[in-house]
Motif scaffolding. Structure first.
Motif, PDB file in Angstrom:
ATOM      1  N   ARG A  30       0.837  -1.188   0.000  1.00 49.21           N
ATOM      2  CA  ARG A  30       0.000   0.000   0.000  1.00 49.21           C
ATOM      3  C   ARG A  30       0.877   1.244   0.000  1.00 49.21           C
ATOM      4  NH1 ARG A  30      -3.289   2.661   4.912  1.00 49.21           N
ATOM      5  NH2 ARG A  30      -3.540   4.619   3.815  1.00 49.21           N
ATOM      6  N   PRO A  31       0.691   2.128  -0.977  1.00 51.52           N
ATOM      7  CA  PRO A  31       1.423   3.398  -0.954  1.00 51.52           C
ATOM      8  C   PRO A  31       0.717   4.383  -0.025  1.00 51.52           C
ATOM      9  CG  PRO A  31       0.080   3.257  -2.911  1.00 51.52           C
ATOM     10  CD  PRO A  31      -0.083   1.953  -2.178  1.00 51.52           C
ATOM     11  N   LEU A  32       1.336   5.508   0.228  1.00 47.44           N
ATOM     12  CA  LEU A  32       0.713   6.577   1.015  1.00 47.44           C
ATOM     13  C   LEU A  32       0.199   6.031   2.352  1.00 47.44           C
ATOM     14  CD1 LEU A  32      -1.322   8.099  -1.945  1.00 47.44           C
ATOM     15  CD2 LEU A  32       0.985   8.719  -1.238  1.00 47.44           C
ATOM     16  N   VAL A  33       1.066   5.371   3.063  1.00 48.06           N
ATOM     17  CA  VAL A  33       0.706   4.604   4.260  1.00 48.06           C
ATOM     18  C   VAL A  33      -0.062   5.397   5.307  1.00 48.06           C
ATOM     19  CG1 VAL A  33       1.658   3.260   6.180  1.00 48.06           C
ATOM     20  CG2 VAL A  33       2.619   3.016   3.903  1.00 48.06           C
ATOM     21  N   ASN A  34       0.258   6.639   5.509  1.00 46.72           N
ATOM     22  CA  ASN A  34      -0.401   7.415   6.559  1.00 46.72           C
ATOM     23  C   ASN A  34      -1.517   8.306   6.040  1.00 46.72           C
ATOM     24  OD1 ASN A  34       1.243   6.401   8.669  1.00 46.72           O
ATOM     25  ND2 ASN A  34       2.894   7.693   7.924  1.00 46.72           N
ATOM     26  N   GLU A  35      -2.004   8.039   4.831  1.00 43.96           N
ATOM     27  CA  GLU A  35      -3.062   8.856   4.255  1.00 43.96           C
ATOM     28  C   GLU A  35      -4.296   7.999   3.984  1.00 43.96           C
ATOM     29  OE1 GLU A  35      -1.944  11.810   1.293  1.00 43.96           O
ATOM     30  OE2 GLU A  35       0.121  11.102   1.537  1.00 43.96           O
ATOM     31  N   GLN A  58      -7.221  -5.304  -1.322  1.00 42.29           N
ATOM     32  CA  GLN A  58      -6.961  -4.986   0.083  1.00 42.29           C
ATOM     33  C   GLN A  58      -6.098  -3.742   0.213  1.00 42.29           C
ATOM     34  OE1 GLN A  58      -8.552  -6.719   2.719  1.00 42.29           O
ATOM     35  NE2 GLN A  58      -7.994  -4.711   3.494  1.00 42.29           N
ATOM     36  N   ASN A  59      -5.068  -3.627  -0.602  1.00 41.77           N
ATOM     37  CA  ASN A  59      -4.204  -2.442  -0.560  1.00 41.77           C
ATOM     38  C   ASN A  59      -4.966  -1.185  -0.965  1.00 41.77           C
ATOM     39  OD1 ASN A  59      -1.890  -3.687   0.385  1.00 41.77           O
ATOM     40  ND2 ASN A  59      -1.148  -4.167  -1.658  1.00 41.77           N
ATOM     41  N   ALA A  60      -5.814  -1.283  -1.976  1.00 41.19           N
ATOM     42  CA  ALA A  60      -6.598  -0.128  -2.416  1.00 41.19           C
ATOM     43  C   ALA A  60      -7.620   0.264  -1.350  1.00 41.19           C
ATOM     44  CB  ALA A  60      -7.298  -0.430  -3.738  1.00 41.19           C
ATOM     45  N   ILE A  61      -8.306  -0.709  -0.793  1.00 40.98           N
ATOM     46  CA  ILE A  61      -9.338  -0.427   0.211  1.00 40.98           C
ATOM     47  C   ILE A  61      -8.735   0.068   1.512  1.00 40.98           C
ATOM     48  CG2 ILE A  61     -11.024  -1.617   1.681  1.00 40.98           C
ATOM     49  CD1 ILE A  61     -11.989  -2.974  -0.925  1.00 40.98           C
ATOM     50  N   ASP A  62      -7.526  -0.356   1.823  1.00 42.10           N
ATOM     51  CA  ASP A  62      -6.855   0.133   3.033  1.00 42.10           C
ATOM     52  C   ASP A  62      -6.597   1.636   2.984  1.00 42.10           C
ATOM     53  OD1 ASP A  62      -6.879  -2.295   4.292  1.00 42.10           O
ATOM     54  OD2 ASP A  62      -4.767  -2.750   3.904  1.00 42.10           O
ATOM     55  N   MET A  63      -6.679   2.239   1.810  1.00 44.58           N
ATOM     56  CA  MET A  63      -6.477   3.686   1.689  1.00 44.58           C
ATOM     57  C   MET A  63      -7.765   4.480   1.914  1.00 44.58           C
ATOM     58  SD  MET A  63      -3.701   4.122  -1.362  1.00 44.58           S
ATOM     59  CE  MET A  63      -4.636   3.265  -2.593  1.00 44.58           C
ATOM     60  N   VAL A  64      -8.894   3.772   2.050  1.00 48.02           N
ATOM     61  CA  VAL A  64     -10.186   4.430   2.250  1.00 48.02           C
ATOM     62  C   VAL A  64     -10.456   4.565   3.748  1.00 48.02           C
ATOM     63  CG1 VAL A  64     -12.665   4.312   1.780  1.00 48.02           C
ATOM     64  CG2 VAL A  64     -11.041   3.365   0.124  1.00 48.02           C
ATOM     65  N   ARG A  65     -10.927   5.734   4.145  1.00 45.52           N
ATOM     66  CA  ARG A  65     -11.332   5.946   5.550  1.00 45.52           C
ATOM     67  C   ARG A  65     -12.440   4.968   5.909  1.00 45.52           C
ATOM     68  NH1 ARG A  65      -9.178  10.846   6.567  1.00 45.52           N
ATOM     69  NH2 ARG A  65      -9.306  12.424   4.965  1.00 45.52           N
ATOM     70  N   ASP A  66     -12.576   4.649   7.199  1.00 43.04           N
ATOM     71  CA  ASP A  66     -13.707   3.846   7.656  1.00 43.04           C
ATOM     72  C   ASP A  66     -14.996   4.475   7.159  1.00 43.04           C
ATOM     73  OD1 ASP A  66     -12.205   1.975   8.936  1.00 43.04           O
ATOM     74  OD2 ASP A  66     -12.544   2.749  10.950  1.00 43.04           O
ATOM     75  N   GLN A  67     -15.858   3.655   6.639  1.00 43.81           N
ATOM     76  CA  GLN A  67     -17.145   4.086   6.090  1.00 43.81           C
ATOM     77  C   GLN A  67     -16.998   4.938   4.824  1.00 43.81           C
ATOM     78  OE1 GLN A  67     -20.235   2.901   7.483  1.00 43.81           O
ATOM     79  NE2 GLN A  67     -18.649   1.558   8.281  1.00 43.81           N
ATOM     80  N   GLY A  68     -15.782   5.013   4.254  1.00 45.22           N
ATOM     81  CA  GLY A  68     -15.570   5.732   2.998  1.00 45.22           C
ATOM     82  C   GLY A  68     -16.064   4.906   1.824  1.00 45.22           C
ATOM     83  N   LEU A  69     -15.895   5.454   0.632  1.00 47.77           N
ATOM     84  CA  LEU A  69     -16.444   4.837  -0.571  1.00 47.77           C
ATOM     85  C   LEU A  69     -15.355   4.259  -1.468  1.00 47.77           C
ATOM     86  CD1 LEU A  69     -19.043   7.614  -1.428  1.00 47.77           C
ATOM     87  CD2 LEU A  69     -19.438   5.450  -0.231  1.00 47.77           C
ATOM     88  N   PHE A  70     -15.719   3.157  -2.120  1.00 50.95           N
ATOM     89  CA  PHE A  70     -14.829   2.463  -3.046  1.00 50.95           C
ATOM     90  C   PHE A  70     -15.605   2.250  -4.334  1.00 50.95           C
ATOM     91  CE2 PHE A  70     -12.651  -1.433  -4.601  1.00 50.95           C
ATOM     92  CZ  PHE A  70     -11.362  -0.922  -4.660  1.00 50.95           C
TER      93      PHE A  70
END
Length: 131
Positions: A30-35, A58-70
């Motif tokens: 996952r890039p942008l680990v803290n974002e 999983q890596n893409a979804i890990d970049m979404v805030r909780d309850q965010g959209l994919f």
């Protein structure tokens, strides 16, 4: 934006200099680990990452805030056989895979009659809350 291609990133930066683009391989880490983002869009990449679709998603979804959209937009090939068909053989199978990661909000299959009626999937899901 994120892309594995240096050329694509270079072109994107030239067209949209006010935006940020990162070269990364979502199959590796996952890039942008803290974002975290309110929305992550995946467009027409499934056939390039199907060998490890779970890791990519999983890596893409890990970049979404909780309850965010994919959001996924994916055209299916106009041929009878394609790379990755053994993993994602239909729009409905793609939906099943995405349901493992998100709560569905919208799912639509558009039939592109300009290209022999090939399906184009639009899927919007809310990322499940992390525990």
């Amino acid at each position: 934006g994120i892309d594995i291609s240096h050329t694509a990133i270079k072109k994107a930066k030239k067209i949209f200099p006010e935006l940020r683009f990162t070269k990364a391989d979502l199959l590796k880490k996952r890039p942008l680990v803290n974002e975290y983002f309110d929305l992550v869009v995946v467009k027409d990449v499934i056939w390039y990452i199907c060998q490890d679709i779970g890791k990519f998603l999983q890596n893409a979804i890990d970049m979404v805030r909780d309850q965010g959209l994919f959001y996924v937009s994916q055209a299916f090939p106009k041929t009878d056989k394609w790379v990755g068909q053994e993993i994602v053989d239909s729009p409905y199978r793609l939906k099943e895979i995405l349901l493992s990661y998100t709560e569905p909000l919208h799912y639509c299959v558009e039939w592109d009659w300009n290209v022999n009626g090939r399906p184009l999937v639009h899927y919007l899901g809310r990322v499940k809350e992390r525990v």
